[in-house]
Design a protein around this motif. Structure first.
Motif, PDB file in Angstrom:
ATOM      1  N   GLY A  28       7.799  -1.638   7.610  1.00  0.00           N
ATOM      2  CA  GLY A  28       6.771  -2.670   7.735  1.00  0.00           C
ATOM      3  C   GLY A  28       7.340  -3.988   8.209  1.00  0.00           C
ATOM      4  O   GLY A  28       6.781  -4.641   9.101  1.00  0.00           O
ATOM      5  N   HIS A  29       8.469  -4.393   7.637  1.00  0.00           N
ATOM      6  CA  HIS A  29       9.094  -5.656   8.043  1.00  0.00           C
ATOM      7  C   HIS A  29       9.570  -5.608   9.495  1.00  0.00           C
ATOM      8  O   HIS A  29       9.420  -6.582  10.239  1.00  0.00           O
ATOM      9  CB  HIS A  29      10.271  -5.983   7.118  1.00  0.00           C
ATOM     10  CG  HIS A  29       9.874  -6.658   5.851  1.00  0.00           C
ATOM     11  ND1 HIS A  29       9.204  -6.000   4.835  1.00  0.00           N
ATOM     12  CD2 HIS A  29      10.008  -7.946   5.432  1.00  0.00           C
ATOM     13  CE1 HIS A  29       8.977  -6.843   3.845  1.00  0.00           C
ATOM     14  NE2 HIS A  29       9.453  -8.030   4.186  1.00  0.00           N
ATOM     15  N   MET A  30      10.148  -4.467   9.893  1.00  0.00           N
ATOM     16  CA  MET A  30      10.612  -4.368  11.278  1.00  0.00           C
ATOM     17  C   MET A  30       9.456  -4.407  12.266  1.00  0.00           C
ATOM     18  O   MET A  30       9.554  -5.018  13.330  1.00  0.00           O
ATOM     19  CB  MET A  30      11.435  -3.095  11.463  1.00  0.00           C
ATOM     20  CG  MET A  30      12.819  -3.177  10.859  1.00  0.00           C
ATOM     21  SD  MET A  30      13.923  -1.881  11.464  1.00  0.00           S
ATOM     22  CE  MET A  30      13.135  -0.428  10.760  1.00  0.00           C
ATOM     23  N   ILE A 127      -1.983  -3.799   5.300  1.00  0.00           N
ATOM     24  CA  ILE A 127      -2.763  -3.056   4.299  1.00  0.00           C
ATOM     25  C   ILE A 127      -1.822  -2.253   3.410  1.00  0.00           C
ATOM     26  O   ILE A 127      -1.971  -2.218   2.175  1.00  0.00           O
ATOM     27  CB  ILE A 127      -3.785  -2.130   4.980  1.00  0.00           C
ATOM     28  CG1 ILE A 127      -4.806  -2.954   5.765  1.00  0.00           C
ATOM     29  CG2 ILE A 127      -4.504  -1.270   3.940  1.00  0.00           C
ATOM     30  CD1 ILE A 127      -5.731  -2.121   6.641  1.00  0.00           C
ATOM     31  N   GLY A 128      -0.831  -1.595   4.030  1.00  0.00           N
ATOM     32  CA  GLY A 128       0.137  -0.819   3.262  1.00  0.00           C
ATOM     33  C   GLY A 128       0.931  -1.676   2.288  1.00  0.00           C
ATOM     34  O   GLY A 128       1.214  -1.254   1.163  1.00  0.00           O
ATOM     35  N   GLY A 174       4.640   0.330   5.844  1.00  0.00           N
ATOM     36  CA  GLY A 174       4.235  -0.819   5.051  1.00  0.00           C
ATOM     37  C   GLY A 174       4.129  -0.498   3.577  1.00  0.00           C
ATOM     38  O   GLY A 174       4.216  -1.383   2.724  1.00  0.00           O
ATOM     39  N   PHE A 175       3.963   0.790   3.254  1.00  0.00           N
ATOM     40  CA  PHE A 175       3.810   1.171   1.848  1.00  0.00           C
ATOM     41  C   PHE A 175       5.150   1.096   1.122  1.00  0.00           C
ATOM     42  O   PHE A 175       5.211   0.697  -0.035  1.00  0.00           O
ATOM     43  CB  PHE A 175       3.231   2.580   1.729  1.00  0.00           C
ATOM     44  CG  PHE A 175       2.517   2.825   0.438  1.00  0.00           C
ATOM     45  CD1 PHE A 175       1.145   2.688   0.349  1.00  0.00           C
ATOM     46  CD2 PHE A 175       3.222   3.177  -0.699  1.00  0.00           C
ATOM     47  CE1 PHE A 175       0.484   2.902  -0.856  1.00  0.00           C
ATOM     48  CE2 PHE A 175       2.577   3.389  -1.905  1.00  0.00           C
ATOM     49  CZ  PHE A 175       1.204   3.250  -1.981  1.00  0.00           C
ATOM     50  N   LEU A 267       3.302 -12.112   1.501  1.00  0.00           N
ATOM     51  CA  LEU A 267       3.683 -11.892   2.899  1.00  0.00           C
ATOM     52  C   LEU A 267       2.498 -11.408   3.713  1.00  0.00           C
ATOM     53  O   LEU A 267       2.239 -11.912   4.823  1.00  0.00           O
ATOM     54  CB  LEU A 267       4.825 -10.875   2.975  1.00  0.00           C
ATOM     55  CG  LEU A 267       5.274 -10.488   4.394  1.00  0.00           C
ATOM     56  CD1 LEU A 267       5.878 -11.682   5.110  1.00  0.00           C
ATOM     57  CD2 LEU A 267       6.270  -9.317   4.339  1.00  0.00           C
ATOM     58  N   ALA A 268       1.763 -10.439   3.182  1.00  0.00           N
ATOM     59  CA  ALA A 268       0.611  -9.888   3.900  1.00  0.00           C
ATOM     60  C   ALA A 268      -0.441 -10.972   4.145  1.00  0.00           C
ATOM     61  O   ALA A 268      -1.009 -11.060   5.246  1.00  0.00           O
ATOM     62  CB  ALA A 268       0.009  -8.720   3.103  1.00  0.00           C
ATOM     63  N   VAL A 269      -0.703 -11.792   3.142  1.00  0.00           N
ATOM     64  CA  VAL A 269      -1.709 -12.846   3.263  1.00  0.00           C
ATOM     65  C   VAL A 269      -1.270 -13.884   4.304  1.00  0.00           C
ATOM     66  O   VAL A 269      -2.065 -14.294   5.175  1.00  0.00           O
ATOM     67  CB  VAL A 269      -1.949 -13.530   1.902  1.00  0.00           C
ATOM     68  CG1 VAL A 269      -2.821 -14.784   2.083  1.00  0.00           C
ATOM     69  CG2 VAL A 269      -2.622 -12.554   0.943  1.00  0.00           C
TER      70      VAL A 269
END
Length: 276
Positions: A28-30, A127-128, A174-175, A267-269
Motif C-alpha cells: 500500500g505504501h509503495m 480502503i484496505g 493496503g490491508f 494516513l488514509a484520511v
C-alpha cells in the motif's frame, strides 16, 4: 540508467523495507508513494515492470527475515545435526507453516491477475488501510480477554490454519500481510510477539513464491537497462527491513497494534483529503 532513477529505486526499497513487517502495508505504501510522487511506470516504460518491481524488491525483505531467523529456519528444514528435542516438548514445525500458507496461496494463484488489474490503485489501498486497521483494533481489544500462547512453538495446527484464513485479506493491497496475520494470531490466542514471529517466518515462502511467479510471468519485460534499478531497490529493501524487523520484534509486545492502526487511519484520511 540515470542517477535519479537509482535514487527512486532506493526510496521505494526503503519504503518496502521499513513497512513490510510493520502492520501498515508495504504494498500500500509503495503504491501510494509511486502513484503520487515517483511514477515508476513512466521511467520504466511499462506498468508490468513497475508492478513486478514492487513484488521483486520484497526479496530483499525476505532475505532480511532469513538472516534474523536463520537458526529457526535451520531447525525447520532439519539442517541442524545432532539436535535432540525433549519428548513432549512443543515446537514449531514446517507443517505448521504449510498449513498456514495454504488458504492465501490457493486464492493468490486463482485471483492474481484480477488483483493486479483492479486493486493496485491508490483509492483501493486507502480502503484496505482503514479496514485492516479496524481488524487490528478488534484484535487488540480481544487480546485482553484471551489466553495467550507466549511462544511461537506453542502454536497448534488449528491456530495456524485460522491465521492462514485471515491472511487471505492481505491479498488486498493496503490491508497488510503482517497486520492481517498478527491480528489473526492474537485473535486465536497467541501473544503479539508469538504472532509476529509466526508472521515473519510464514512470510518467507509466500513472498518468495509470489516474487518468483511474477518474475517468470513478466520476464519478457525485463531489460539490462532496468537491472541497476532492481538491484538498488533490492539492497535498499534488505538493509531497511533488517533494521525494521529487529526494532519491531522488541516493540510489538509493549505497544501492541493500536498505534499502527491509528497511523493507518490517519494516513488514509490525509491522502484522501490531499489527493482526491
Amino acid at each position: 540508467m540515470e542517477l535519479l532513477t537509482i535514487i527512486k529505486a532506493i526510496i521505494l526499497g526503503m519504503v518496502e523495507g521499513l513497512t513490510e513487517f510493520a502492520p501498515v502495508s508495504s504494498t500500500g505504501h509503495m503504491i501510494i508513494v509511486d502513484d503520487i510522487w515517483l511514477h515508476s511506470e513512466k521511467f520504466l516504460g511499462s506498468k508490468y515492470v513497475a508492478n513486478t518491481f514492487m513484488v521483486m524488491i520484497q526479496l530483499g525483505s525476505i532475505l532480511a527475515v532469513v538472516v534474523v531467523f536463520k537458526d529457526r529456519f535451520i531447525d525447520l528444514l532439519g539442517l541442524r545435526r545432532n539436535k535432540i528435542v525433549p519428548v513432549g516438548k512443543k515446537r514449531l514445525k514446517l507443517t505448521h507453516i504449510i498449513v498456514g500458507l495454504l488458504p492465501a496461496g490457493v486464492l493468490g494463484v486463482l485471483f492474481e491477475d484480477t488483483i493486479d488489474e483492479y486493486l493496485f490503485d491508490t483509492k483501493y489501498v486507502l480502503i484496505g488501510l482503514v479496514v485492516g486497521a479496524i481488524l487490528m483494533i478488534i484484535a487488540d481489544r480481544y487480546s485482553a480477554k484471551n489466553d495467550h500462547a507466549q511462544a511461537v512453538d506453542e502454536i497448534t495446527y488449528k491456530q495456524a490454519f485460522t491465521v492462514g484464513l485471515i491472511q487471505c485479506f492481505s491479498l488486498w493491497p493496503g490491508f497488510s500481510r503482517s497486520g492481517a496475520t498478527i491480528s489473526g494470531g492474537v485473535l486465536v490466542g497467541l501473544s503479539h510477539r508469538a504472532a509476529a514471529d509466526f508472521t515473519f517466518i510464514m512470510a518467507v515462502p509466500i513472498m518468495a513464491g509470489a516474487s518468483g511467479i511474477s518474475f517468470i510471468k513478466n520476464l519478457e519485460y525485463f531489460t539490462m537497462d532496468a537491472l541497476p534499478f532492481f538491484i538498488a531497490g533490492f539492497i535498499s529493501a534488505f538493509v531497511f527491513a533488517l533494521i525494521c524487523i529487529r526494532f519491531f520484534l522488541k516493540l510489538i509486545d509493549k505497544v501492541k497494534l493500536l498505534p499502527f492502526a491509528i497511523y493507518r487511519i490517519l494516513l488514509a484520511v490525509i491522502i484522501y483529503i490531499v489527493y482526491f
